[in-house]
Design a protein around this motif. Sequence first.
Motif, PDB file in Angstrom:
ATOM      1  N   THR A  93      -5.588   5.572   4.627  1.00  0.00           N
ATOM      2  CA  THR A  93      -4.339   6.352   4.548  1.00  0.00           C
ATOM      3  C   THR A  93      -4.241   7.405   5.664  1.00  0.00           C
ATOM      4  O   THR A  93      -3.193   7.515   6.299  1.00  0.00           O
ATOM      5  CB  THR A  93      -4.192   7.022   3.159  1.00  0.00           C
ATOM      6  N   GLY A 142       3.463   7.242  -1.299  1.00  0.00           N
ATOM      7  CA  GLY A 142       3.073   6.336  -2.387  1.00  0.00           C
ATOM      8  C   GLY A 142       3.605   4.920  -2.234  1.00  0.00           C
ATOM      9  O   GLY A 142       3.262   4.050  -3.031  1.00  0.00           O
ATOM     10  N   LYS A 169      -1.586   3.066   1.732  1.00  0.00           N
ATOM     11  CA  LYS A 169      -2.980   2.955   1.284  1.00  0.00           C
ATOM     12  C   LYS A 169      -3.520   1.568   1.620  1.00  0.00           C
ATOM     13  O   LYS A 169      -2.847   0.562   1.382  1.00  0.00           O
ATOM     14  CB  LYS A 169      -3.016   3.163  -0.226  1.00  0.00           C
ATOM     15  N   SER A 196       3.889   1.146  -0.633  1.00  0.00           N
ATOM     16  CA  SER A 196       2.825   0.292  -0.099  1.00  0.00           C
ATOM     17  C   SER A 196       3.313  -0.436   1.154  1.00  0.00           C
ATOM     18  O   SER A 196       4.522  -0.593   1.365  1.00  0.00           O
ATOM     19  CB  SER A 196       2.390  -0.734  -1.153  1.00  0.00           C
ATOM     20  N   ASN A 208       9.663   4.308  -3.397  1.00  0.00           N
ATOM     21  CA  ASN A 208       9.123   5.279  -2.432  1.00  0.00           C
ATOM     22  C   ASN A 208       9.326   4.898  -0.980  1.00  0.00           C
ATOM     23  O   ASN A 208       8.786   5.554  -0.088  1.00  0.00           O
ATOM     24  CB  ASN A 208       7.618   5.451  -2.696  1.00  0.00           C
TER      25      ASN A 208
END
Length: 338
Positions: A10, A306, A18, A308, A290
Amino acid sequence: MEILHAVDLTPFNTFHVKASAAHLARFRTVEELRALLSRPELQGVPLLVLGGGSNVLFTRDWPGVVLLNEIAGMEVLEETGGHVLVRAGAGEVWHNFVMHCVDRGWGGIENLSLIPGRVGAAPMQNIGAYGVEVKDCFHHLEALRLSDGAVVRFNAEQCRFGYRESFFKREGKGQYIILTVAFMLSKNPVPDTHYGSIRQELERRGITAPGISDVSDAVIAIRRSKLPDPAVLGNAGSFFKNPVVSAEQAARILAAHPDAAHYPAGDDQVKFAAGWLIEQAGWKGFREGNIGVHKDQALVLVNYGGGSGSEVYALSTRVLESVKEKFGVEMEREVNIV
Ligand code: FAD
Ligand code: EPU
């Protein structure tokens, strides 16, 4: 050199998505790099070199080793009455190198001020902004060839630069680690102010005879007003390239959409502003969970925190499909997908 295991990536990508790397190590010299590459635990594992992580999207965990290029140094290789040949280590922050040159009155890369990332990635996609590309004053680079560990030199022709393209992003992908990059800069620079927004910014500042530091300051101000700061909002700059189409296809698009932002792109080709196409397809400011499309610059996909990498990638596919459906234009991603 320490090899870390199961490392969260990250902090190492400006999208702030992440992902984890099975291994991660840093190198500061070619000797350190060679020593790392010979370590038993790294034999046969996939390699990924990262600079600032500002042009990558992780859609999965990295099963091999991430190598952080931290080769430092800036030095003059040759100097003549009019020019200076300057070499920088691939791990230097690009903007610091630009400032180093601007402060010394060496002109050529000032329009590329404030582009995030490290020197070593600059030739990868021939970074460009405000009418200038790295290829315009690139001289040569040195890279480690992974197949045999030799350090090889590439001149501009061998790098096969194109718009956001190079040999290293295509045929040479994953086969070389760029170590140093050298630029031929001018000691009597003529600032390049042909890009409209630079001229407007200089006029606004009342500057009629700009020097390279004025151009650099103007570019910095424009970029800060237009592009989201990755420290605040996860992004990797333009997610897509501006599409280049034939003059014939351009005429068809312009007949249906006379106000489409476009520019001549040489040899019967026309470049359309992807930001305009994406905005017209209704995506500007779109948010789902997000992730989303930036509210002021539709070419930039963002992670509000948050989100992906696979969500961002799926959104990019929807954007590509809808632009294709509305305008018949096939766009391409600019960001490196991992
Ligand atoms: P990384 O993201 O770390 O790596 C990018 C790719 O290069 C990866 O595939 C990586 O494996 C490879 N790579 C990195 N270093 C090496 C090396 N030493 N040897 C071999 N391969 C390597 N780009 C533009 O062209 N113009 C812009 O105006 C611009 N504006 C941006 C604005 C924002 C806010 C952001 C976030 C990005 C922007 N970018 C722009 C994209 C990005 O800054 C550039 O592509 C930059 O050169 C990436 O550098 P990096 O060190 O972060 O590369
Ligand atoms: N536009 C829209 N809607 C938008 C965004 C842009 O209509 O949401 C229109 C603008 O009004 C303008 C045109 O599109 O008419 C071009 O916009 P801008 O000047 O912002 O530049 P860009 O084409 O969107 C390119 C580069 C940037 C670079 C700037 C400045 C690409 C893919 N992007 O953006 O590079 O900084 O020009 O030279 O070529 C990057 O590569 O990551 C990047 C940020």
